[in-house]
Design a protein around this motif. Structure first.
Motif, PDB file in Angstrom:
ATOM      1  N   HIS A   1      -4.341 -53.322 -27.202  1.00 24.39           N
ATOM      2  CA  HIS A   1      -5.381 -52.660 -27.655  1.00 24.39           C
ATOM      3  C   HIS A   1      -6.592 -51.834 -26.449  1.00 24.39           C
ATOM      4  O   HIS A   1      -7.277 -53.031 -25.708  1.00 24.39           O
ATOM      5  CB  HIS A   1      -6.526 -53.533 -28.437  1.00 24.39           C
ATOM      6  CG  HIS A   1      -7.785 -52.917 -28.912  1.00 24.39           C
ATOM      7  ND1 HIS A   1      -7.748 -52.152 -30.113  1.00 24.39           N
ATOM      8  CD2 HIS A   1      -8.972 -52.814 -28.396  1.00 24.39           C
ATOM      9  CE1 HIS A   1      -9.045 -51.804 -30.397  1.00 24.39           C
ATOM     10  NE2 HIS A   1      -9.515 -52.007 -29.227  1.00 24.39           N
TER      11      HIS A   1
ATOM     12  N   HIS B   1      -8.601 -48.181 -24.703  1.00 24.68           N
ATOM     13  CA  HIS B   1      -8.965 -47.099 -25.234  1.00 24.68           C
ATOM     14  C   HIS B   1      -9.150 -46.178 -23.805  1.00 24.68           C
ATOM     15  O   HIS B   1     -10.181 -46.177 -22.936  1.00 24.68           O
ATOM     16  CB  HIS B   1     -10.404 -46.862 -25.691  1.00 24.68           C
ATOM     17  CG  HIS B   1     -10.709 -47.669 -26.917  1.00 24.68           C
ATOM     18  ND1 HIS B   1     -10.975 -47.385 -28.205  1.00 24.68           N
ATOM     19  CD2 HIS B   1     -10.851 -49.086 -26.898  1.00 24.68           C
ATOM     20  CE1 HIS B   1     -11.245 -48.158 -29.122  1.00 24.68           C
ATOM     21  NE2 HIS B   1     -11.075 -49.270 -28.519  1.00 24.68           N
TER      22      HIS B   1
ATOM     23  N   HIS C   1     -10.637 -52.154 -35.696  1.00 24.12           N
ATOM     24  CA  HIS C   1     -11.404 -53.358 -35.165  1.00 24.12           C
ATOM     25  C   HIS C   1     -11.825 -54.131 -36.107  1.00 24.12           C
ATOM     26  O   HIS C   1     -12.370 -53.634 -37.401  1.00 24.12           O
ATOM     27  CB  HIS C   1     -12.654 -52.666 -34.176  1.00 24.12           C
ATOM     28  CG  HIS C   1     -12.389 -51.777 -33.430  1.00 24.12           C
ATOM     29  ND1 HIS C   1     -12.017 -50.390 -33.293  1.00 24.12           N
ATOM     30  CD2 HIS C   1     -12.303 -52.201 -31.909  1.00 24.12           C
ATOM     31  CE1 HIS C   1     -11.730 -50.110 -32.074  1.00 24.12           C
ATOM     32  NE2 HIS C   1     -12.026 -50.881 -31.355  1.00 24.12           N
TER      33      HIS C   1
ATOM     34  N   HIS D   1      -9.750 -58.050 -31.934  1.00 25.53           N
ATOM     35  CA  HIS D   1     -11.021 -58.756 -31.798  1.00 25.53           C
ATOM     36  C   HIS D   1     -10.694 -60.355 -32.915  1.00 25.53           C
ATOM     37  O   HIS D   1     -10.491 -61.318 -32.225  1.00 25.53           O
ATOM     38  CB  HIS D   1     -12.310 -58.229 -32.080  1.00 25.53           C
ATOM     39  CG  HIS D   1     -12.573 -57.149 -30.938  1.00 25.53           C
ATOM     40  ND1 HIS D   1     -12.591 -57.319 -29.764  1.00 25.53           N
ATOM     41  CD2 HIS D   1     -12.391 -55.732 -31.214  1.00 25.53           C
ATOM     42  CE1 HIS D   1     -12.854 -55.955 -28.837  1.00 25.53           C
ATOM     43  NE2 HIS D   1     -12.645 -55.107 -29.902  1.00 25.53           N
TER      44      HIS D   1
ATOM     45  N   ASP E   1      -9.858 -53.750 -24.565  1.00 27.22           N
ATOM     46  CA  ASP E   1     -10.479 -52.724 -24.990  1.00 27.22           C
ATOM     47  C   ASP E   1     -10.868 -51.699 -23.470  1.00 27.22           C
ATOM     48  O   ASP E   1      -9.941 -51.783 -23.052  1.00 27.22           O
ATOM     49  CB  ASP E   1     -11.872 -53.441 -25.405  1.00 27.22           C
ATOM     50  CG  ASP E   1     -12.274 -52.769 -26.811  1.00 27.22           C
ATOM     51  OD1 ASP E   1     -11.986 -51.865 -27.150  1.00 27.22           O
ATOM     52  OD2 ASP E   1     -12.787 -53.662 -27.575  1.00 27.22           O
TER      53      ASP E   1
HETATM   54 ZN   LIG Z   1     -11.646 -51.192 -29.248  1.00 26.75          ZN
END
Ligand SMILES: [Zn+2]
Length: 381
Positions: free
Chosen positions: A45, A47, A188, A245, A296
């Motif tokens: 995960h 970005h 998320h 998360h 993240d």
């Molecule tokens: Zn994220």
């Protein structure tokens, strides 16, 4: 294993054993020196499209303030900076021995740099749609864009899957429509206290945020339950979903995640940076949740190295077996993204190898890997 050897033929591992073990195939032997050889890391995960924002988003005022700053910064971003930021991040990931990525993207402006990166990637095309009246329009446009992209990405090793941002930014109507269309592949989930509060009571910091964005008039009837229970009631929790998360969960939520076959990507460094809770790791392990790691984005953490997230979990939960943490950074991520050929040093798997050099002889290689000091590099074949 100390003094181990891995035999590679082309792009595949063909033999693994100790140096003095018979049966190793003939061939050139390369000594990597002192350190630890491990499977390529998997960041389930991240970005990449936010990489250019590194150091530009204030993380010191908590989750909702960070989202506010991020949304504003993205509004003035230009695609050239997005692409060059993603390219730099990818180069670091590749050199650092990351073999696969789950890359969440709203804008899809940087996909050209992915194709040339040498890292297996699942692109989670993330949709945000809070107004129920926009459901059909947003979904139709996304499906069309995905089919165009799949054509252009053919042969690149990357695939595109539809994703939803979060249960407090995507309407129930949209989530149901996405489920009917075969998604979402990522979301998320249960990341912040603000999200939990909003779903429980419909108020709090997230309500203020929506009002600021001109969305205060959109009707919302809080389900009055946890984010996990809410997502489950909409059919979102299915095998193959990568939920990022999951820090705001209890034992019942953990059991639900395990029973539904969801892969949970923990991103503890991001949680810490934004003032959110640490994931309840022992609770999840006890329930049998499928776990992997993500970082993240560089808008919330200082590197995209999942080994640093494993190291933080090791510090927070010293009672958790070190092998379990390393598996989360490798095989757990490969399973979450569907890359069965990655994640372990075994004959038949792809030879995507990482090496963490050490200045000294190592008594406990796992402890070194999880110390926070280990930096892996790709093993070029
Ligand atoms: Zn994220």
């Amino acid at each position: 294993m100390a003094g181990g050897r891995v035999a590679v033929d082309g792009a595949q591992i063909v033999w693994v054993g100790a140096a003095d073990q018979p049966g190793a195939p003939d061939g050139e032997i390369r000594d990597l020196g002192r350190g630890v050889l491990l499977p390529g890391l998997v960041n389930a995960h991240c970005h990449l499209e936010l990489s250019h924002l590194y150091g530009h988003i204030d993380r010191s005022h908590g989750f909702v303030a960070w989202v506010r700053a991020l949304v504003d910064a993205r509004r003035v971003g230009d695609s050239g900076r997005v692409r060059s930021g993603a390219q730099r991040a990818l180069r670091d990931l590749f050199r650092g021995g990351t073999a696969a990525l789950g890359d969440v993207s709203n804008e899809l402006q940087h996909l050209g740099v992915l194709a040339a990166a040498g890292i297996r990637t699942v692109i989670f095309y993330e949709l945000i749609a809070w107004e129920p009246t926009k459901t059909a329009e947003v979904l139709e446009a996304a499906l069309h864009r995905r089919s165009t992209l799949e054509h252009s990405l053919r042969g690149s090793g990357a695939s595109v899957r539809l994703a939803a941002h979060a249960p407090h930014s995507v309407s129930a109507e949209f989530l149901r429509a996405l489920v009917a269309a075969g998604g979402p592949a990522a979301i998320h989930l249960a990341e912040s206290a603000a999200e939990s509060r909003f779903l429980l009571c419909g108020d709090g910091d997230w309500r203020v945020f929506l009002a600021e964005r001109g969305l205060g008039q959109v009707a919302f009837h809080p389900p009055g339950c946890s984010p996990v229970a809410y997502a489950d009631s909409l059919g979102v929790l299915r095998p193959g979903l990568v939920a990022a998360h999951c820090v705001e969960i209890d034992a019942a939520d953990a059991r639900t995640l395990a029973e539904r076959g969801v892969h949970v990507a923990l991103c503890p460094r991001s949680n810490r940076a934004l003032g959110n809770r640490m994931p309840p790791l022992p609770l999840m392990l006890e329930a049998g949740v499928r776990l992997c790691l993500g970082t993240d984005s560089l808008a919330s953490v200082d590197s995209l190295d999942v080994l640093q997230d494993a190291a933080l979990l090791h510090r927070e939960f010293p009672e958790v077996d070190a092998h379990t943490l390393l598996r989360m950074a490798t095989r757990g991520g490969a399973e979450a993204l569907g890359f069965d050929e990655l994640g372990t040093l075994e004959p038949g798997r792809r030879a995507a190898l990482a090496f963490a050099p050490s200045d000294v002889e190592l008594e406990d290689p796992l402890e070194f890997l999880l110390s926070g000091d280990a930096r892996t590099q790709r093993v070029a074949l």
